[in-house]
Write a protein that holds these residues in place. Structure first.
Motif, short mmCIF file in Angstrom:
data_model
loop_
_atom_site.label_atom_id
_atom_site.label_comp_id
_atom_site.label_asym_id
_atom_site.label_seq_id
_atom_site.Cartn_x
_atom_site.Cartn_y
_atom_site.Cartn_z
N ILE A 87 0.84 -1.19 0.00
CA ILE A 87 0.00 0.00 0.00
C ILE A 87 0.88 1.24 0.00
CG2 ILE A 87 -1.69 1.32 1.35
CD1 ILE A 87 -2.81 -1.46 2.24
N ASP A 88 1.94 1.24 0.82
CA ASP A 88 2.85 2.37 0.92
C ASP A 88 4.19 1.84 1.44
OD1 ASP A 88 4.14 4.80 1.34
OD2 ASP A 88 2.77 5.49 2.90
N ALA A 89 5.25 2.08 0.70
CA ALA A 89 6.57 1.55 1.10
C ALA A 89 7.31 2.49 2.05
CB ALA A 89 7.42 1.29 -0.14
N THR A 90 6.73 3.62 2.41
CA THR A 90 7.38 4.57 3.32
C THR A 90 7.71 3.88 4.64
OG1 THR A 90 6.14 6.39 2.36
CG2 THR A 90 7.14 6.77 4.53
N GLY A 91 8.96 3.92 5.03
CA GLY A 91 9.39 3.36 6.31
C GLY A 91 9.76 1.89 6.27
N ALA A 92 9.65 1.24 5.13
CA ALA A 92 9.95 -0.19 5.06
C ALA A 92 11.42 -0.48 5.39
CB ALA A 92 9.60 -0.75 3.68
N GLY A 93 12.32 0.33 4.89
CA GLY A 93 13.75 0.13 5.19
C GLY A 93 14.06 0.33 6.66
N ASP A 94 13.45 1.35 7.25
CA ASP A 94 13.64 1.59 8.68
C ASP A 94 13.07 0.45 9.51
OD1 ASP A 94 14.89 4.03 8.17
OD2 ASP A 94 13.01 5.14 8.30
N GLY A 117 13.54 -8.66 10.29
CA GLY A 117 13.48 -7.39 9.57
C GLY A 117 12.43 -7.40 8.48
N HIS A 118 12.38 -8.48 7.71
CA HIS A 118 11.35 -8.62 6.68
C HIS A 118 9.96 -8.62 7.30
CE1 HIS A 118 13.90 -9.13 3.25
NE2 HIS A 118 14.33 -10.34 3.55
N PHE A 119 9.82 -9.28 8.43
CA PHE A 119 8.52 -9.38 9.10
C PHE A 119 7.98 -7.98 9.43
CE2 PHE A 119 5.94 -9.71 12.94
CZ PHE A 119 5.04 -10.70 12.59
N LEU A 120 8.83 -7.14 10.03
CA LEU A 120 8.38 -5.79 10.37
C LEU A 120 8.15 -4.94 9.13
CD1 LEU A 120 10.39 -4.87 13.59
CD2 LEU A 120 8.01 -5.62 13.39
N ALA A 121 9.03 -5.05 8.15
CA ALA A 121 8.85 -4.28 6.91
C ALA A 121 7.55 -4.67 6.21
CB ALA A 121 10.05 -4.49 5.99
N ARG A 122 7.23 -5.95 6.23
CA ARG A 122 6.00 -6.44 5.60
C ARG A 122 4.77 -5.81 6.26
NH1 ARG A 122 7.39 -11.26 5.74
NH2 ARG A 122 6.33 -11.98 7.60
N GLN A 123 4.81 -5.59 7.57
CA GLN A 123 3.69 -4.94 8.24
C GLN A 123 3.55 -3.49 7.79
OE1 GLN A 123 3.09 -5.75 12.51
NE2 GLN A 123 4.92 -7.01 12.30
N ILE A 124 4.68 -2.80 7.66
CA ILE A 124 4.67 -1.39 7.31
C ILE A 124 4.14 -1.15 5.90
CG2 ILE A 124 6.19 0.61 6.84
CD1 ILE A 124 5.60 0.10 9.83
N ILE A 125 4.52 -1.99 4.95
CA ILE A 125 4.12 -1.75 3.56
C ILE A 125 2.63 -2.02 3.32
CG2 ILE A 125 6.43 -2.22 2.67
CD1 ILE A 125 5.31 -4.95 1.63
N GLN A 126 1.96 -2.65 4.27
CA GLN A 126 0.55 -2.98 4.09
C GLN A 126 -0.38 -1.91 4.67
OE1 GLN A 126 -0.46 -7.32 4.40
NE2 GLN A 126 1.59 -7.36 5.33
#
Length: 141
Positions: A87-94, A117-126
């Motif tokens: 939905i939005d990749a903002t903050g995925a790297g962080d 790290g992937h687990f948390l990034a996956r939550q952020i992008i959704q």
């Protein structure tokens, strides 16, 4: 990429002096290596050489939905992501960095740290924005 390109001499000096853990996305690491890492095998070789040359503890590179590359003195691994709707990749790297470090400081291995790290990034992008509404923690971290 632009930030790395504009500040390359200062970044390299900082890296040489302080020996940090390095977390970057593919575009940023390509800029660090002056675009010499044009394919996956060259990227891996460039990361391994740079890690040894600078005596760095870890290089971790994310590449959107592609596997993360984690290089240490002892191993080079690629850790796959799990597909999720973006939905939005903002903050995925962080988020990846936060999840990786949370597991790493708990003495998890590099694969577990990258998976976290992937687990948390996956939550952020959704979701929209970089602040999680209902943060879930990975069981391994």
């Amino acid at each position: 990429h632009l930030c790395v390109s504009r500040n390359l001499p200062a970044m390299k000096q900082f890296i040489s002096q302080f020996k940090p853990l390095i977390f970057a996305n593919y575009s940023e690491i390509s800029a660090l290596f002056a675009n010499q890492a044009t394919d996956q095998s060259r990227l891996i070789a460039a990361c391994e050489n740079y890690l040894k040359q600078e005596n760095l503890p870890i290089l971790a590179i994310t590449h959107s939905e592609k596997p993360a590359l984690v290089v240490s003195a002892n191993e080079t691994i690629q850790v796959p992501t799990v597909k999720a709707p973006i939905i939005d990749a903002t903050g995925a790297g962080d988020a990846f960095l936060a999840g990786f470090l949370a597991a790493y400081i708990k003495q998890k291995n590099l694969a577990e740290a990258a998976t976290n790290g992937h687990f948390l990034a996956r939550q952020i992008i959704q979701q929209m924005g970089a602040r999680p509404a209902n943060l879930q923690y990975a069981k391994s971290a």
